[in-house]
Design a protein around this motif. Sequence first.
Motif, PDB file in Angstrom:
ATOM      1  N   ALA A 138       0.822  -1.229   0.000  1.00  0.00           N
ATOM      2  CA  ALA A 138       0.000   0.000   0.000  1.00  0.00           C
ATOM      3  C   ALA A 138       0.849   1.269   0.000  1.00  0.00           C
ATOM      4  CB  ALA A 138      -0.904  -0.001   1.230  1.00  0.00           C
ATOM      5  N   ILE A 139       0.391   2.232  -0.786  1.00  0.00           N
ATOM      6  CA  ILE A 139       0.883   3.616  -0.679  1.00  0.00           C
ATOM      7  C   ILE A 139      -0.353   4.469  -0.464  1.00  0.00           C
ATOM      8  CG2 ILE A 139       1.748   5.590  -1.987  1.00  0.00           C
ATOM      9  CD1 ILE A 139       3.918   4.089  -3.027  1.00  0.00           C
ATOM     10  N   MET A 140      -0.352   5.235   0.599  1.00  0.00           N
ATOM     11  CA  MET A 140      -1.543   6.014   0.942  1.00  0.00           C
ATOM     12  C   MET A 140      -1.210   7.498   0.834  1.00  0.00           C
ATOM     13  SD  MET A 140      -3.287   6.031   4.591  1.00  0.00           S
ATOM     14  CE  MET A 140      -4.992   5.611   4.714  1.00  0.00           C
ATOM     15  N   ILE A 141      -1.886   8.172  -0.080  1.00  0.00           N
ATOM     16  CA  ILE A 141      -1.554   9.575  -0.357  1.00  0.00           C
ATOM     17  C   ILE A 141      -2.683  10.488   0.121  1.00  0.00           C
ATOM     18  CG2 ILE A 141      -0.988  11.231  -2.180  1.00  0.00           C
ATOM     19  CD1 ILE A 141       0.018   8.906  -3.840  1.00  0.00           C
ATOM     20  N   GLU A 142      -2.323  11.435   0.972  1.00  0.00           N
ATOM     21  CA  GLU A 142      -3.304  12.433   1.429  1.00  0.00           C
ATOM     22  C   GLU A 142      -2.756  13.805   1.048  1.00  0.00           C
ATOM     23  OE1 GLU A 142      -4.267  12.344   5.604  1.00  0.00           O
ATOM     24  OE2 GLU A 142      -5.574  14.078   5.431  1.00  0.00           O
TER      25      GLU A 142
END
Length: 500
Positions: A437-441
């Motif tokens: 997972a890569i979680m971008i905010e």
Amino acid sequence: MTTIPAGGRAASAPLMGTEAEPTIFELSVPGRRSFQFRTTEIPEWSATELFDPALLATEPVPLAEVSERDLVGHVTRLSHRQFSVDLGAYPLGSCTMKYNPKICDAIAAMPGLAQVHPGAPASLSQGWLELLVDLERALCEVTGMAAATLQPAAGAAGELTGLLLMRAYHEARGDTRRRIIIPDSAHGTNPASVTLGGYEVTTVPSDARGCVDMDALRSVLDTDVAGIMLTNPNTLGLFEEDIAEIAQAVHEVGGLLYYDGANLNAILGVVRPGDMGFDVVHMNLHKTFATPHGGGGPGAGPVAVSSKLVDFLPGPRAQLVDGAYDWVTPPASIGRVHGWHGNALVLARALAYIELHGSDGLRRVAERAVLNANWLRVRLSGTYDVAFDRPCMHEVVLSLTALRKEHGIKAIDVAKRLMEEGFHAPTVYFPLIVDEAIMIEPTETESLQTLEALATALIDIAAEATTDPDALHAAPRTTPVRRVDEARAARQLVQTFDAR
Ligand SMILES: Cc1ncc(COP(=O)(O)O)c(C=O)c1O
């Protein structure tokens, strides 16, 4: 310890890039002083006249001996080797690292706020108490709750406070319950807080759409359930569409609903946890309401509750009593959860941020945060696999399984390579239920140009994964600290300045 001679390189050369910066002890020169006040007209005294000699240290404290100029040069050079929200985009999913308006800092630094001792009596700190009452009211308005404690120091501290409140509520009714339900997408602090709060965790899986699996939830609901902890939008950045049904089902067995407010940035002014059926809400003021954070704080995690839990809130709380502000402890209070009144200057910043935005402005924060995340989702899909490919809220989760299988490139390689392009690394390997997972905010504070630059960098890195995978494995190559052995850092914690 190496001592750099006076006038050595460290005192004069501005350090950037990958060059090492000595520690302050390595800059130390015996006898060197920072600044000394003239002591004329101050009477001579001896420490032994003032203190019990048995309490006095016999050896000098081992401090670095440096001039003010060397000291300021040292910390300034170190500050240039950091990445921060003031420097560029910091798309760390779940953490909401947005730019914090400087006016909030300026307000919190006003002498009337910053220089008041927390032990000052209520009669001498009416302005501060009014601020706390106003903030509590504003947070209750935002969340749809009846009252709040401002004491908890951060989100996780708020979670524990919330669980102790739920426990107090059940116990006051003579109702002994043992379990708290948590979805498998939850943040790690949730199960940790449940355990600290004296409960057992029951995990429910997510369904194919990334939301709580309703059948699985119903199968674990009974009168042993004290409540459920949810964040909405959840940690996949998706809105739990069945929230009204979830609330009804949990309430039907006598359980309470806890809202982990780490993702409140996505719904500010649009929908309120209280209206969704939640009974307890913590807020991360350092995420949603603009306080610089990261590196350990300071933060603030107020907990707001529905009317049935107000009597149990930690005390004392600032309240208006007969026309004057005073400290009041609720009748069945669970007690203090913080020394003094919480991280007060974070609370002041939060109220400043809320007042400066107004309700329309807060709604725009959420709308832009969601728009920015969806813009990135659409721009990146095709290059990266979006874990749950449907409109997201304020953050988007990518899965790099295909890149790993085809080119041996992992999420961490892409995140590290992104640092060379001038962006902070996004969150990786969270939520745990998404592989690679890569979680971008991106948050609402980044412009279209910055989003485009971030997307272009990520797309170029994906192309590089096929042409030059070694570059990704070696990244970051241009930062002051290159790739670290993350497992070693966790397993072999060395906390001295001369760590090798
Ligand atoms: C979903 C979620 N819950 C709880 C927390 C804990 O908050 P804090 O770091 O303020 O303790 C975080 C922190 O990132 C989070 O993302």
